[in-house]
Scaffold this motif. Sequence first.
Motif, PDB file in Angstrom:
ATOM      1  N   LYS A 171      35.806  93.630  22.460  1.00 32.88           N
ATOM      2  CA  LYS A 171      36.870  94.127  23.500  1.00 32.88           C
ATOM      3  C   LYS A 171      38.202  94.749  22.877  1.00 32.88           C
ATOM      4  O   LYS A 171      38.971  95.763  23.529  1.00 32.88           O
ATOM      5  N   THR A 222      30.754  83.363  16.063  1.00 35.45           N
ATOM      6  CA  THR A 222      30.220  82.810  17.224  1.00 35.45           C
ATOM      7  C   THR A 222      30.122  84.080  18.380  1.00 35.45           C
ATOM      8  O   THR A 222      30.718  85.396  17.982  1.00 35.45           O
ATOM      9  N   ARG A 223      29.430  84.081  19.364  1.00 34.07           N
ATOM     10  CA  ARG A 223      29.282  85.162  20.189  1.00 34.07           C
ATOM     11  C   ARG A 223      31.065  85.350  20.912  1.00 34.07           C
ATOM     12  O   ARG A 223      31.066  86.668  21.063  1.00 34.07           O
ATOM     13  N   GLU A 224      31.590  84.507  20.872  1.00 36.63           N
ATOM     14  CA  GLU A 224      32.845  84.616  21.620  1.00 36.63           C
ATOM     15  C   GLU A 224      33.816  85.409  20.635  1.00 36.63           C
ATOM     16  O   GLU A 224      34.598  86.556  21.076  1.00 36.63           O
ATOM     17  N   GLU A 225      33.595  85.193  19.134  1.00 36.34           N
ATOM     18  CA  GLU A 225      34.308  86.051  18.163  1.00 36.34           C
ATOM     19  C   GLU A 225      33.801  87.503  18.452  1.00 36.34           C
ATOM     20  O   GLU A 225      34.731  88.379  18.310  1.00 36.34           O
ATOM     21  N   ARG A 226      32.760  87.705  18.346  1.00 34.35           N
ATOM     22  CA  ARG A 226      31.984  89.029  18.397  1.00 34.35           C
ATOM     23  C   ARG A 226      32.288  89.683  19.783  1.00 34.35           C
ATOM     24  O   ARG A 226      32.905  90.920  19.725  1.00 34.35           O
ATOM     25  N   GLU A 227      32.628  88.935  20.812  1.00 34.13           N
ATOM     26  CA  GLU A 227      32.968  89.845  22.160  1.00 34.13           C
ATOM     27  C   GLU A 227      34.464  90.017  22.136  1.00 34.13           C
ATOM     28  O   GLU A 227      34.982  91.234  22.450  1.00 34.13           O
ATOM     29  N   ALA A 228      35.195  89.341  21.496  1.00 32.82           N
ATOM     30  CA  ALA A 228      36.751  89.537  21.198  1.00 32.82           C
ATOM     31  C   ALA A 228      36.846  90.759  20.655  1.00 32.82           C
ATOM     32  O   ALA A 228      37.700  91.445  20.595  1.00 32.82           O
TER      33      ALA A 228
END
Length: 235
Positions: A144, A135-141
């Motif tokens: 960061k 997911t994009r959320e995993e990628r963003e995490a």
Amino acid sequence: MTNDKISLNGVEVFPFDSEEELLNYINKFKGILVAINAEKILHATEETRAIINRNVGYCDGIGAVLALKRKGYKNVVKIPGCELWLKIIHQLYQEGKSFYLVGGKQEVIEFTVAKLRKEFPGISIVNYRNGYIKTREEREALLKDVAKKKPDVVFVAMGSPKQELLMEEMQERHIAVYQGLGGSFDVYTGAVKRAPAWWVEHGLEWAYRLVKQPSRIKRQIHLVYFLWLLGIGKI
């Protein structure tokens, strides 16, 4: 070697004449190391070509070596990425540099980290994760976390072009040395067997892999086509 990059079908490659020369170069350079082979030269997209040309492309395939030799760089050598990353670790971990690893299945990345800690006592691995970013959320995490942990070197083993695109995003958040590794964690842990030394030394690793994995024939056809283009002077 010259400091100039050489264009092969629009893909710019450094004609390094030894692994040592590349290792010395990255002491001064922060950016992405990209392994260049015939497939990348033939099929780079506008986006991936731009990433390569902004960074350091090195010869990881016999096709790239032959193309540079044809252009007069007789001393250029093939530098296997699956060996290079370990030499980078060997050189830098003793200086206290830190590492971040991304790629492979969960059991493969855990085995990789455990083996590295055994072979390189005291190595600083600030974090790691598998290569299945869904997911994009995993990628963003992940982006960061890399920015927060500030590793000196990041290895990404996900295959092209996914790894190059991810490293480009990482580099926008945190400047470091990045290297794309494809299936190198699998080779390192023994999950995938590499070609015997004779095949590697004679530039026939691709042929050995084809014998072991006939399903690779579609990919190897690209090498034949590349050599044909090279022979008629189109590359």
